[in-house]
Design an enzyme around this catalytic site. Sequence first.
Site, short mmCIF file in Angstrom:
data_model
loop_
_atom_site.label_atom_id
_atom_site.label_comp_id
_atom_site.label_asym_id
_atom_site.label_seq_id
_atom_site.Cartn_x
_atom_site.Cartn_y
_atom_site.Cartn_z
CG HIS A 94 20.91 32.87 -2.32
ND1 HIS A 94 19.61 33.07 -1.94
CD2 HIS A 94 21.64 32.82 -1.18
CE1 HIS A 94 19.56 33.14 -0.62
NE2 HIS A 94 20.77 32.99 -0.14
CD GLU A 96 17.25 35.32 -0.37
OE1 GLU A 96 18.06 36.19 -0.73
OE2 GLU A 96 17.18 34.91 0.81
N GLY A 234 21.54 37.35 7.52
CA GLY A 234 21.23 38.40 8.50
C GLY A 234 22.38 38.74 9.44
P1 13P Z 1 20.16 33.96 6.94
O1 13P Z 1 21.49 33.74 7.62
O2 13P Z 1 19.61 35.33 7.11
O3 13P Z 1 19.18 32.87 7.27
O4 13P Z 1 20.44 33.83 5.36
C1 13P Z 1 21.15 32.73 4.89
C2 13P Z 1 21.45 32.95 3.46
O5 13P Z 1 20.57 32.95 2.62
C3 13P Z 1 22.85 33.18 3.08
O6 13P Z 1 23.01 33.15 1.70
#
Ligand code: 13P
Length: 249
Positions: A94, A96, A234
């Site tokens: 991911h 992040e 989200g």
């Molecule tokens: P959002 O749907 O909050 O933009 O996040 C997407 C995501 O990172 C799913 O792994």
Amino acid sequence: MRDQIVAGNWKMNNDQIQTETLLERLKTYEIPNKVRVMVAPSFTQLSQSKQLLNGSSIKVAAQNMSAAPSGAYTGEVSAGMLKGIGVQIVILGHSERRALFHETDVHLAEKVKAALASDMEVIFCFGEELEDRKAKAHFDVVEKQLKNALFDLETSAWKKIILAYEPVWAIGTGETASPQQAQEMHAHIRNLILNQYNPSVADEVSILYGGSVKPNNAKEIFSGADVDGGLIGGASLDAEDFMAIVNAF
Ligand code: 13P
């Protein structure tokens, strides 16, 4: 025909009580037969989620995993530990994890191999940053991410791989790739796999889109011929929104 998949990446949200509330709500919805639905809670809620979803077709995935089988890795969780509580799917790569925890392609290649060695399914995330797209380097960036982490896998390993294209500029920003941008990239990805492997691997691998997918845009995004579903952040925290997306094919 390849699987249509909607997976909810809860990120660092939902404690014990919130997990129970959300899963009990999700269980009240009928899941369409043709869609594989997954949720990815925090490590601490995986066992609880497995128990609450016992008998449901909603599957539980982890959000991360160590490449190591055991040992002196404080704070880490192994594939064997996940399998031990019945978790058979893991999200890896991911953005992040890449940005905040410095996970590199080399490290991710090791994690993918460790997951596959434990016969787990991998949702492998990748995607370009805004500067890459502005510089028109997005196709090359994505190609490199796939090559570095996945393209030395055996053909047979691809049965366990789900791809998730998540352009970093669209994650949590409310800005999505347009349905055309998503389809264009997904077709490019499938073509890379075709060139590296063969038509059946390319046809069978599910490629999810992630980045601000919501009930009001999911249908259009999923209508792309090479878009096989979504990885939802989200909107996966709200049962009604998540199920609207599950039903958006
Ligand atoms: P959002 O749907 O909050 O933009 O996040 C997407 C995501 O990172 C799913 O792994």
